[in-house]
Scaffold this active site. Structure first.
Site, short mmCIF file in Angstrom:
data_model
loop_
_atom_site.label_atom_id
_atom_site.label_comp_id
_atom_site.label_asym_id
_atom_site.label_seq_id
_atom_site.Cartn_x
_atom_site.Cartn_y
_atom_site.Cartn_z
N ASN A 7 -29.12 10.73 17.87
CA ASN A 7 -29.20 11.19 19.26
C ASN A 7 -28.57 9.97 19.72
OD1 ASN A 7 -29.20 11.80 21.71
ND2 ASN A 7 -31.51 12.51 21.68
N ARG A 91 -27.02 15.67 18.00
CA ARG A 91 -27.37 16.18 19.25
C ARG A 91 -26.12 15.92 20.12
NH1 ARG A 91 -30.71 14.27 24.49
NH2 ARG A 91 -30.59 16.24 25.49
N HIS A 180 -31.20 21.36 27.68
CA HIS A 180 -32.56 21.12 27.02
C HIS A 180 -32.72 22.55 26.07
CE1 HIS A 180 -34.13 18.58 30.27
NE2 HIS A 180 -33.95 17.78 29.18
N ARG A 241 -32.83 12.10 39.18
CA ARG A 241 -31.81 13.16 39.52
C ARG A 241 -32.34 14.14 40.55
NH1 ARG A 241 -31.14 15.16 33.69
NH2 ARG A 241 -30.24 13.31 32.76
N GLU A 386 -37.34 18.68 19.38
CA GLU A 386 -36.05 19.00 19.26
C GLU A 386 -35.48 18.70 18.29
OE1 GLU A 386 -36.13 17.13 23.53
OE2 GLU A 386 -34.13 18.28 23.59
#
Ligand code: AMP
Length: 407
Positions: A7, A91, A180, A241, A386
């Site tokens: 990732n 990913r 996600h 964010r 994940e």
């Protein structure tokens, strides 16, 4: 099958070495500050203390070399040779409209990831760098791309279209994609394993609350709506964010503060959210600690965060015409009883009731029911994984590839 999961961020590479049949993490690590004067290297063999060091690592290729050197180190005995690693899973944040599933990476796929640079300028370019570096380090194994957006491909048009001229969707593919995906997929599947209800009749709301945060409505096993949108900027308030805004605010701030587009981008992505609201920190642990000390703005940031979660839960219960379970996951969702409790406060009309003691005592790393026996909706804390989803998908595709050249 032994699968290496990669990732990549712009200056970081995260890796996991996973044995997929046993669903076991063998070793993981993180290289940060790639390209800086010194990079920070962390390797963590399963069940052991992490080993931290500093090195000079100029680019993603060197980071992959560092990882391979560590895995091959005879003292560690993770692998005897590179050929022990049978596949590499990557990913990739944005798959655009093209990728509904994970795919074997070939030239067409790298071109398509490149085409999606515009859609995810912060994520897809480093993801591709990671793919190139890993292919250099492990040229003889299949490499597979697993997309954050793929699970949300089931969103119906009424959920993914924005109220702007349709021509903009046709021309530029401006629509909701959602992110996600691997996490929402994984935690919903964990719930299906413990409920008696058939998946097709099950309505679940998954709350992935980490530094980045998103909520998804999963009906009959399929994502039918999610809080992030065209980019990961929308939805609930996040660490840095902003989440959802009235778009007119953007024109207004640009004019008042004389901002360029780049400034505005940085403001909304890096200086807003919990950090912007509190003026103190993006990390929920820091905010909770300061709110306890009486800091009003830290408390407000927490209040906004929980209010947004509650709004999405209400909205998705309406969207699905019911809800069987609410699942909390990721750093905040798995570890903060306070945030879970506050987000679900005054949801009596839905029949949600938390067992305060169980919620407080829920241990990190295990699936735990935190709703009371009287609650009409199950509430669970479900650790996400994940990397495991990426590894399993990668193994499946690598296996198929070994049986047919047409995969
Ligand atoms: P993630 O992006 O999934 O790694 O999650 C990072 C977020 O989880 C940060 O805001 C952390 O402060 C938060 N977090 C981790 N542990 C706790 C905790 N015990 N209580 C509250 N927040 C936590």
């Amino acid at each position: 099958m032994l699968v290496l999961v990669i990732n990549c961020g712009s200056s970081s590479v995260k890796y996991n070495l996973i044995e997929t049949e046993r669903e076991e993490n063998v070793c993981k690590g993180l290289i940060e500050r790639i390209g800086a004067v010194t990079s920070i290297v962390k390797h963590e063999p399963a069940g052991q203390k992490p080993i931290k060091d500093t090195r000079v690592i100029a680019n993603h290729s060197e980071a992959l070399q560092e990882i391979m050197t560590y895995l091959l180190d005879t003292d560690n005995k993770f692998i005897d040779s590179k050929s022990d690693i049978k596949a590499v899973g990557h990913r990739v944040v944005h798959g655009g409209e093209m990728f509904k599933d994970s795919v074997l990476i070939d030239e067409d796929v790298t071109d398509a990831i490149r085409q999606a640079f515009d859609l995810a300028p912060l994520h897809n370019p480093p993801n591709l760098k990671g793919i190139e570096a890993a292919k250099e380090a492990l040229p003889n194994v299949p490499h597979v791309a697993v997309f954050d957006t793929a699970f949300h491909h089931s969103l119906p048009a009424h959920a993914y279209l924005y109220g702007i001229p349709n021509r903009l969707y046709r021309r530029y593919k401006i629509r909701k994609y959602g992110f996600h995906g691997t996490s929402h997929y994984f935690v919903s599947r964990q719930y299906y394993k413990i409920t008696d209800k058939p998946v097709k009749d099950t309505k679940v709301i998954t709350c992935h609350l980490g530094n980045g945060a998103s909520i998804a409505a999963i009906d009959g096993g399929k994502s039918i709506d999610t809080s992030m949108g065209f980019t990961p900027l929308s939805g609930i308030v996040m660490g840095t964010r902003s989440g959802d805004l009235d778009p007119s605010i953007l024109f207004y701030i640009m004019e008042k503060e004389e901002l360029t587009l780049n400034n505005l981008h940085a403001l909304l992505n890096r200086h807003s959210g919990l950090l912007g609201l509190s003026g103190y920190a993006s990390d929920m642990r820091d905010l909770i600690a300061e709110a306890k000390n009486g800091d009003r703005r830290c408390q407000q940031a927490i209040d906004v965060f929980c209010y947004k979660i509650k709004q999405y839960i209400g909205s998705y219960t309406a969207t699905m015409n019911g809800c069987d379970a609410i699942l909390f996951t990721a750093g905040i969702g798995e570890n903060s009883p306070l945030i879970r409790k506050q987000s679900l406060q005054n949801l009596n009309y839905l029949g949600v009731e938390i067992d305060d003691t169980v919620n407080e005592e829920a241990k990190s790393g295990t699936i735990q029911k935190i709703s009371s026996d009287k609650s009409k909706i199950d509430v669970y804390v479900v650790p996400t994984n994940e990397e495991l989803v990426i590894a399993i998908d990668t193994a499946k595709i690598a296996q198929a590839k070994s049986q047919s050249p047409w995969v």
